[in-house]
Design an enzyme around this catalytic site. Structure first.
Site, PDB file in Angstrom:
ATOM      1  N   ASN A 475       0.832  -1.213   0.000  1.00 38.30           N
ATOM      2  CA  ASN A 475       0.000   0.000   0.000  1.00 38.30           C
ATOM      3  C   ASN A 475       0.858   1.252   0.000  1.00 38.30           C
ATOM      4  O   ASN A 475       0.600   2.213  -0.737  1.00 38.30           O
ATOM      5  CB  ASN A 475      -0.922   0.013   1.221  1.00 38.30           C
ATOM      6  CG  ASN A 475      -2.209  -0.753   0.961  1.00 38.30           C
ATOM      7  OD1 ASN A 475      -2.572  -0.990  -0.183  1.00 38.30           O
ATOM      8  ND2 ASN A 475      -2.891  -1.135   2.028  1.00 38.30           N
ATOM      9  N   HIS A 480      -3.117   2.686  -2.323  1.00 37.85           N
ATOM     10  CA  HIS A 480      -4.225   1.859  -1.849  1.00 37.85           C
ATOM     11  C   HIS A 480      -4.992   1.210  -2.998  1.00 37.85           C
ATOM     12  O   HIS A 480      -5.542   0.116  -2.832  1.00 37.85           O
ATOM     13  CB  HIS A 480      -5.167   2.698  -0.989  1.00 37.85           C
ATOM     14  CG  HIS A 480      -4.585   3.049   0.350  1.00 37.85           C
ATOM     15  ND1 HIS A 480      -4.532   2.165   1.397  1.00 37.85           N
ATOM     16  CD2 HIS A 480      -3.987   4.199   0.794  1.00 37.85           C
ATOM     17  CE1 HIS A 480      -3.959   2.737   2.448  1.00 37.85           C
ATOM     18  NE2 HIS A 480      -3.622   3.983   2.111  1.00 37.85           N
ATOM     19  N   ASP A 484      -5.973  -2.696  -3.310  1.00 40.00           N
ATOM     20  CA  ASP A 484      -7.290  -3.265  -3.621  1.00 40.00           C
ATOM     21  C   ASP A 484      -7.205  -4.226  -4.787  1.00 40.00           C
ATOM     22  O   ASP A 484      -7.851  -5.288  -4.795  1.00 40.00           O
ATOM     23  CB  ASP A 484      -8.274  -2.143  -3.932  1.00 40.00           C
ATOM     24  CG  ASP A 484      -8.644  -1.340  -2.698  1.00 40.00           C
ATOM     25  OD1 ASP A 484      -8.373  -1.821  -1.584  1.00 40.00           O
ATOM     26  OD2 ASP A 484      -9.196  -0.234  -2.850  1.00 40.00           O
ATOM     27  N   GLU A 510      -6.547  -7.628   5.036  1.00 36.07           N
ATOM     28  CA  GLU A 510      -5.851  -8.567   4.162  1.00 36.07           C
ATOM     29  C   GLU A 510      -5.905  -9.987   4.706  1.00 36.07           C
ATOM     30  O   GLU A 510      -5.088 -10.836   4.310  1.00 36.07           O
ATOM     31  CB  GLU A 510      -4.394  -8.120   3.972  1.00 36.07           C
ATOM     32  CG  GLU A 510      -3.518  -8.193   5.221  1.00 36.07           C
ATOM     33  CD  GLU A 510      -3.592  -6.945   6.074  1.00 36.07           C
ATOM     34  OE1 GLU A 510      -2.657  -6.720   6.848  1.00 36.07           O
ATOM     35  OE2 GLU A 510      -4.581  -6.186   5.956  1.00 36.07           O
TER      36      GLU A 510
END
Length: 592
Positions: A475, A480, A484, A510
């Site tokens: 990330n 981000h 995803d 996660e």
């Protein structure tokens, strides 16, 4: 003599007041135009008089300045003379422009200009000698003053200006009298016109209403019976005029209303039953039973597949039931209704091209209507002609068989859309929107159910908790959105590596949980190791960039060795996962 019809009486009753109103408006408009023109002319005349005053004042100031200079020799008087001379020319030019449409007044302005020019040239000659040093004597000054030559010219100019002003004022008085007369006439018209128009309108309304009341009395009584629910009410048609045509139209309306009432009852029943259905299968068991009462000739419903490449048969009845039930698959290009995006009607011997899917009865008409709801086409409704064969091709009127077929298609399309939406909502209530895996709520319910089953069957039940190693680093490094993307790809990857009956869930962030029914501890550990090694081959791309390879830390727990409830199994698997991460990650942790 043939009596006036109701239409002509009504037209006369409206035409006469309208003519009076138009005449009133015309009179008022004429009065208004006259008043406006008079106002404009008065304003122009006042401007002319103002310019005349400026003209005369400039001449008087110039004469006064000349006299003062000759008597005293003071410079300010000479300035006054020059200022008056300089103002006279522009004022005369403006005045000529204002009266250019009046030749008589234009000549008077030119006469004043010539008189002033003569006076100016003589005065400037005297003042020029005075300015050159050849000062005239006092006796000469007295003679010039006593001669009155400048005053005489100035008086003559003033006389012409007074005559000019008199003509303008007389013009104003004449215009004011004309405007006053026009306003009086307009006022009278404005007062009398509406009264006359109202009287004519009342007369026309009374005469027309009496005739209409007598003519429609019988029809009104029949309409009252119809309003009470007696759909058998009809009016005898005895005359061939407006009343007869109205009676015939009433009877036609009653016939249609009776038929429409039967159709609406069937449509309401179909809507209620479709609304009560929970699945598409139930809906396509209910719908044909009612649709075939509206269209006995036969019909079928085809739905587009999920990939929108084929039309699959969902229901059939009547003449089309055999081929449709046989599993005939169509492509969207086989149906002209889907090509055109609207209802398509074809006949055996008509000009419109026929669709290639199963036709209706021989020699009849077939209507194909797209099933469209919320902007999405979901399939087609195919209907074969029955008792309405002659009217199937009509393109207008909701009460025609064509319009009725489109209403049926709309109801079916809405039912299909609602049922699909319900299925989607049910699916979304148990699915994680990012990964497509089951969510935590579904995992908890499933785990409890599988524990009961394993206890009852005395079988094994394994739980695997998975955590993505160094996910925060991904990330921080790629953003981000990249994180995803990684979770979404990993969710699909996990789903593709499970057996039938296994359940993959997103636990949070996660972390993932696998519920493996009938899996022993050794077998689960072997499968976990294979997953740990296989995931290293997964390559995830985000916006053209390949993300870092993925490694997983996994924790195992088995029922009933490590817990008899879901909470105990989750705690045991979480502890095993924590141990795997503490020992360096990318490994399978075992419970203690």
């Amino acid at each position: 003599m043939r009596p006036l019809s109701l239409r002509r009486r009504i037209l006369i009753g409206f035409a006469a007041p309208l003519a009076v109103v138009v005449a009133t408006w015309a009179g008022l408009y004429g009065s208004l135009v006259t008043s406006v023109e008079a106002t404009r002319t008065v304003a122009r005349t006042e401007e002319v008089l103002a310019e005349t005053t400026v003209l005369v004042k400039a001449a008087v100031n110039a004469e006064s300045g000349k006299r003062g200079y000759l008597l005293t020799g003071d410079g300010p008087f000479l300035d006054e003379f020059h200022q008056g001379v300089s103002e006279f020319g522009p004022a005369a030019a403006r005045l000529e422009h204002l009266v250019q449409e009046s030749p008589e007044q234009h000549r008077r302005v030119q006469a004043m200009a010539r008189l002033f020019e003569k006076w100016r040239s003589e005065a400037e000659a005297i003042l020029r000698d005075e300015a050159d040093g050849s000062r005239i004597t006092d006796a000469q000054v007295r003679r010039l003053m006593s001669s009155g030559e400048g005053t005489r010219v100035l008086n003559e100019l003033i006389s012409v200006s007074l005559e000019f002003e008199g003509v303008e004022k007389a013009s104003i008085e004449q215009l004011v009298r004309g405007a006053t007369r026009g306003i009086r006439i307009g006022t009278a018209v404005a007062l009398l016109g509406p009264v006359v128009a109202l009287a004519l309108a009342l007369w026309g309304m009374l005469t027309s209403s009496v005739g209409i009341a007598r003519s429609v009395d019988a029809i009104g009584r029949a309409a009252q019976g119809l309003a009470r629910g007696d759909l058998s009410q009809r009016v005898p048609v005895e005359r061939d005029d407006e009343v007869g045509r109205l009676a015939g139209a009433f009877n036609t309306m009653a016939d249609r209303l009776e038929r429409r009432s039967r159709e609406q009852a069937l449509l309401r029943e179909m809507g209620d039953l479709l609304h009560s259905c929970r699945t598409l299968g139930e809906a396509f068991e209910v719908a044909p039973r009612l649709v075939k009462r509206l269209f006995p000739g036969g019909g079928a419903v085809f739905l587009l597949s999920a990939d929108r490449t084929v039309l699959e048969p969902a229901a059939a009845w009547g003449t089309t039931s055999a081929p449709a039930a046989a599993g005939t698959l169509l492509t969207p290009g086989d149906c002209w209704a889907l090509r055109r995006g609207r209802t398509h009607v074809s006949r055996a011997e008509g000009a419109a091209p026929a669709c290639t899917h199963p036709p209706g009865c021989s020699g009849g008409a077939t209507a194909c209507i797209p099933l469209t709801a919320q902007g999405e086409t979901m399939g087609i409704l195919t209907l074969s002609s029955g008792e309405h064969e002659a009217d199937f091709g009509r393109e207008s009127g909701t009460e025609s068989p064509h319009g009725l077929a489109e209403i049926v298609a709309e109801r079916l399309a809405l039912a299909v859309a609602n049922l699909r939406l319900q299925e989607t909502l049910r699916d979304r209530s148990v699915r994680d929107p990012l990964t497509g895996l089951f969510n935590r709520r579904y995992m908890e319910e499933t785990l409890q159910r599988e524990i009961h089953r394993a206890s009852r069957m005395e079988g094994d039940l394994s739980l695997v908790m998975i955590d993505v190693d160094h996910f925060k680093t991904t990330n921080d490094r790629f953003g981000h959105e990249a994180g995803d993307t990684l979770l979404r790809e990993l969710g699909g990857w996990l789903a593709s590596h499970l057996r039938q009956g296994d359940v993959a869930c997103r636990y949070g962030g996660e972390e993932f949980v696998l519920i493996l029914p009938e899996a022993s501890l050794d077998g689960t550990r072997a499968r976990a190791e294979r997953l740990r090694e296989a995931v290293k081959l997964l390559r995830v791309r985000h916006r053209g960039q390949v993300l870092d390879p993925v490694t997983l830390s996994l924790g195992l727990a088995v029922h009933p060795q490590h817990g008899s409830t879901g909470e105990e199994l989750l705690r045991a698997a979480d502890a095993a996962l924590y141990r795997a991460k503490a020992e360096g990650r990318d490994r399978v942790g075992m419970p203690t």
